[in-house]
Design an enzyme around this catalytic site. Structure first.
Site, PDB file in Angstrom:
ATOM      1  CB  CYS B 183      -0.987  -0.047   1.162  1.00 52.26           C
ATOM      2  SG  CYS B 183      -2.043  -1.507   1.037  1.00 52.26           S
ATOM      3  CG  HIS B 321      -1.698   4.693   4.844  1.00 52.25           C
ATOM      4  ND1 HIS B 321      -1.721   4.556   3.479  1.00 52.25           N
ATOM      5  CD2 HIS B 321      -1.858   3.441   5.351  1.00 52.25           C
ATOM      6  CE1 HIS B 321      -1.861   3.266   3.170  1.00 52.25           C
ATOM      7  NE2 HIS B 321      -1.953   2.568   4.279  1.00 52.25           N
ATOM      8  CG  HIS B 358      -6.726   0.748   1.970  1.00 50.64           C
ATOM      9  ND1 HIS B 358      -5.890   1.572   1.230  1.00 50.64           N
ATOM     10  CD2 HIS B 358      -5.916  -0.123   2.617  1.00 50.64           C
ATOM     11  CE1 HIS B 358      -4.639   1.196   1.420  1.00 50.64           C
ATOM     12  NE2 HIS B 358      -4.615   0.179   2.257  1.00 50.64           N
TER      13      HIS B 358
END
Lengths: 119, 431
Positions: B183, B321, B358
């Site tokens: 990620c 994040h 996400h």
């Protein structure tokens, strides 16, 4: 899996007349029907010309690489579909001899005919 | 003009174009509206048509139908023209990326001819590859006991697939590279793009990230117990909330056109923001879970601020994040407190993942693009769905709704498996 008789399933995304032509070829070895099928498949893989010019028309004499602009992956894609459709396996040695649309038709006729005879 | 200072000024990486194909909008205006108004893009998921799957929501991209494993079945908005010879080697997320890149190039005022064959233009991309397509192709190999392998098996599915199709289509001649750090992947792509420009190796980099929201991509995270099992979007994706229980997987694509300031100015491009610096730091801790105090992320933020020569007090917004997982959000909150509160700074902190879900390796470049939007449009997105902040967030400024405040300096965080952390510092361009 491929079968010696081939299957029209790979033509599911083509116009219905292509599937019908494939059945005519499979049933009676109809040569004109085979040309229609092979032409439709080749047409579906002809790359867009990089210079923005018109997409070349597919005819039996046209060479895949020199006239229609096929790259190595487009040839592999077309061959993959032919293999599925006609239930044949086309090795690299045979592939090297297949230059034009007509070459493809004659090759398929020869191989598929042999398979029909042996089945 | 060749003194080191003016050379460094000429080589400041600036953003001149943005492209968005996302759950919250498929163009700049739509994305800005969603971010300002707190409109989420999370929709019910029906994986395998199985109501027992404990994952109920995804961040899906409207107006795209890419569920089939056959490119000839795919549908996307008509305004994007994808030739078959490009489409054949794309995975579904490649279609998102293609459209986002077209949008970004248009926004930057760059024509195809200015990019194709230009040895000073590069393409840096990030995706995890396509689990959906890889599975389809590998199934075929297994079913035929090795006798049949699809010609697109490799180029249309592996990590890197995103580069292959885009580089060929757009004629990228400078440098082509893919990044894989889970990620944090597209944040690495953007960071290294900046370095290439600062080193004078490239004048322009097309930075692209994309992901799929297929069962094959998303459900692996369910096995790690990382996904929310809530059915309501407002409960499922709520970064920094005390009641969060995991993230909502999402797909889409985003593209940034990054150029040297000199190259952008030479062609009269409008500069949206500068990328003042970036940094990275690793946790050295675990395979998947963050260091409990976000040690690597602290290092990444400190390195980025130092690189950008920006004091912690000068930061207006931290685009966090935070994905809505219990451990990850907590670690980031503690890292933010250590870097900012301990320096007497209190920037606005928010995570846009309450709205987008996400999108995995896409998130870094997508959220950098949100940072550019915030600077260029003059607003700061809020923390959608946040009701009760986690105690770990004590002292952080976490607004729920967006703020009509124009940030000058934005920090963008990303964290990935293996303890990989990346941070960018974006700054308003003042010429």
């Amino acid at each position: 899996m491929t079968s010696p008789h081939g299957s029209s399933a790979p033509l599911a995304r083509f116009a219905p007349e292509v599937g019908a032509a494939f059945e005519r070829f499979r049933a009676a070895g109809d040569r004109a029907a085979l040309l229609l099928v092979v032409t439709a498949i080749v047409e579906s893989f002809v790359p867009t010309p990089r210079d923005g010019g018109p997409v070349p028309v597919v005819t039996p004499e046209k060479a895949l690489v020199d006239d229609l602009g096929f790259d190595s992956i487009a040839i592999a894609e077309a061959v993959f579909l032919f293999e599925d459709l006609f239930g044949v396996s086309i090795g690299n040695k045979d592939l090297a001899g297949l230059r034009t649309v007509r070459d493809l038709c004659e090759y398929v006729e020869r191989r598929a005919g042999a398979l029909r005879a042996s089945s | 003009m060749n003194d080191p200072e003016s050379q460094a000024r000429d080589r400041i990486p600036v953003v001149t174009g943005l492209g968005f194909i996302t759950p919250i909008g498929c163009d700049r205006a739509g994305v800005v509206r969603s971010l300002r108004e707190g409109r989420h893009g999370l929709v019910p998921a029906r994986f395998f048509d199985n109501p027992d799957v404990p994952v109920c929501l995804v961040g899906a991209v409207p107006d795209f139908a890419l569920e089939s494993t056959h490119p000839r079945d795919w549908r996307w908005p008509e305004r994007y023209s994808i030739p078959r010879e490009t489409l054949r080697a794309l995975a579904p997320h490649g279609v998102y990326a293609f459209c986002a890149l077209v949008q970004a190039l248009e926004a930057a005022g760059l024509g195809a001819a200015q990019v194709a064959g230009d040895a000073r233009t590069g393409l840096f991309s990030a995706s995890a590859g396509s689990a959906l397509m890889l599975h389809r192709f590998v199934d075929e190999i297994r079913a035929t006991r090795g006798m049949r392998a699809h010609p697109m098996c490799v180029v249309g599915s592996i990590a890197g697939t995103l580069n292959f199709g885009l580089a060929a289509h757009f004629g990228v001649a400078g440098a082509v590279c893919g990044f894989v750090s889970a990620c944090a992947s597209s944040s690495h792509a953007l960071g290294y793009a900046c370095d290439e420009i600062r080193l004078g190796r490239l004048d322009r980099v097309l930075v692209v990230g994309a992901e799929e929201h297929s069962a094959e991509t998303v459900l692996g995270f369910s096995g790690m117990r990382a996904l929310s099992t809530e059915t309501e979007p407002r409960l499922a994706s709520r970064p920094f909330d005390a009641g969060r229980d995991g993230f909502v997987g999402a797909g889409g694509g985003a593209a940034l056109i990054v150029e040297s300031a000199a190259a952008a100015q030479a062609r009269g491009a409008r500069i949206l923001a500068a990328i003042a610096g970036w940094g990275q730091g690793a946790d050295g801790h675990a395979i998947a879970v963050s260091h409990p105090e976000g040690a690597g992320l602290q290092r990444a933020m400190r390195a980025a601020l130092a690189d950008a020569r920006v004091e912690a007090r000068a930061v207006d917004w931290v685009c966090a994040h935070a994905t809505s997982t219990p451990a990850g959000d907590r670690a980031e909150a503690l890292a933010l407190r250590a870097v900012f509160a301990d320096a007497g700074a209190r920037p606005v902190v928010s995570s846009t993942k309450g709205l987008t879900g996400h999108p995995l390796s896409l998130s870094g470049v997508l959220e950098a693009a949100f940072g550019v939007l915030a600077i260029d449009e003059g607003f700061i997105p809020g923390n959608a769905h946040l009701v009760t902040p986690d105690a770990a967030c004590a002292g952080l400024d976490l607004p729920v709704a967006s703020l009509a405040r124009a940030p000058d300096v934005v920090v963008n965080n990303s964290s990935g498996f293996g303890g990989s952390n990346v941070c960018h510092v974006l700054r308003r361009w003042r010429g």
